[in-house]
Design a protein around this motif. Sequence first.
Motif, PDB file in Angstrom:
ATOM      1  N   ALA A  34      44.962  11.423   0.090  1.00 29.11           N
ATOM      2  CA  ALA A  34      46.297  11.697  -0.448  1.00 29.11           C
ATOM      3  C   ALA A  34      46.663  13.181  -0.368  1.00 29.11           C
ATOM      4  O   ALA A  34      47.806  13.549  -0.638  1.00 29.11           O
ATOM      5  CB  ALA A  34      46.375  11.223  -1.895  1.00 29.11           C
ATOM      6  N   ASN A  35      45.686  14.017  -0.013  1.00 31.33           N
ATOM      7  CA  ASN A  35      45.897  15.473   0.030  1.00 31.33           C
ATOM      8  C   ASN A  35      45.399  16.040   1.357  1.00 31.33           C
ATOM      9  O   ASN A  35      44.315  16.635   1.423  1.00 31.33           O
ATOM     10  CB  ASN A  35      45.140  16.148  -1.124  1.00 31.33           C
ATOM     11  CG  ASN A  35      45.677  15.766  -2.466  1.00 31.33           C
ATOM     12  OD1 ASN A  35      46.623  16.358  -2.943  1.00 31.33           O
ATOM     13  ND2 ASN A  35      45.089  14.742  -3.073  1.00 31.33           N
ATOM     14  N   PRO A  36      46.168  15.883   2.440  1.00 32.09           N
ATOM     15  CA  PRO A  36      45.731  16.416   3.734  1.00 32.09           C
ATOM     16  C   PRO A  36      45.477  17.928   3.635  1.00 32.09           C
ATOM     17  O   PRO A  36      46.238  18.662   3.017  1.00 32.09           O
ATOM     18  CB  PRO A  36      46.909  16.130   4.661  1.00 32.09           C
ATOM     19  CG  PRO A  36      47.698  15.055   3.987  1.00 32.09           C
ATOM     20  CD  PRO A  36      47.464  15.230   2.511  1.00 32.09           C
ATOM     21  N   GLY A  37      44.349  18.367   4.200  1.00 32.88           N
ATOM     22  CA  GLY A  37      44.002  19.777   4.201  1.00 32.88           C
ATOM     23  C   GLY A  37      43.218  20.237   2.987  1.00 32.88           C
ATOM     24  O   GLY A  37      42.733  21.364   2.960  1.00 32.88           O
ATOM     25  N   LEU A  38      43.077  19.396   1.986  1.00 33.76           N
ATOM     26  CA  LEU A  38      42.360  19.784   0.773  1.00 33.76           C
ATOM     27  C   LEU A  38      40.889  20.072   1.063  1.00 33.76           C
ATOM     28  O   LEU A  38      40.326  21.031   0.539  1.00 33.76           O
ATOM     29  CB  LEU A  38      42.490  18.699  -0.299  1.00 33.76           C
ATOM     30  CG  LEU A  38      41.963  19.044  -1.686  1.00 33.76           C
ATOM     31  CD1 LEU A  38      42.765  20.195  -2.288  1.00 33.76           C
ATOM     32  CD2 LEU A  38      42.029  17.840  -2.600  1.00 33.76           C
ATOM     33  N   ALA A  39      40.277  19.269   1.918  1.00 34.06           N
ATOM     34  CA  ALA A  39      38.857  19.458   2.234  1.00 34.06           C
ATOM     35  C   ALA A  39      38.605  20.786   2.927  1.00 34.06           C
ATOM     36  O   ALA A  39      37.523  21.361   2.809  1.00 34.06           O
ATOM     37  CB  ALA A  39      38.356  18.301   3.090  1.00 34.06           C
ATOM     38  N   SER A  40      39.580  21.303   3.637  1.00 29.77           N
ATOM     39  CA  SER A  40      39.398  22.568   4.353  1.00 29.77           C
ATOM     40  C   SER A  40      39.357  23.775   3.409  1.00 29.77           C
ATOM     41  O   SER A  40      39.022  24.878   3.834  1.00 29.77           O
ATOM     42  CB  SER A  40      40.511  22.761   5.388  1.00 29.77           C
ATOM     43  OG  SER A  40      41.752  22.927   4.741  1.00 29.77           O
TER      44      SER A  40
END
Length: 71
Positions: A34-40
């Motif tokens: 649900a949060n694209p880019g959060l893992a980066s």
Amino acid sequence: MADTLTARQGDTLDGLIWRERGLGIEDCPAVLAANPGLASLGPTLPAGTAVTIPAISAPALPVRDIVQLWS
């Protein structure tokens, strides 16, 4: 219904969703989706990061039998 949480200094994703919603590590993939880019952003979220929590129900508490020693 989705909800938005704000990370505090030193928060990890699993720590944030546990503290605020009682969700566990098994819910992290849904939150990351649900949060694209959060893992980066790395393992520790920057303070003030907005994290959208998709509609995930908190796990039910385990049911335990009551043992009565005296009546």
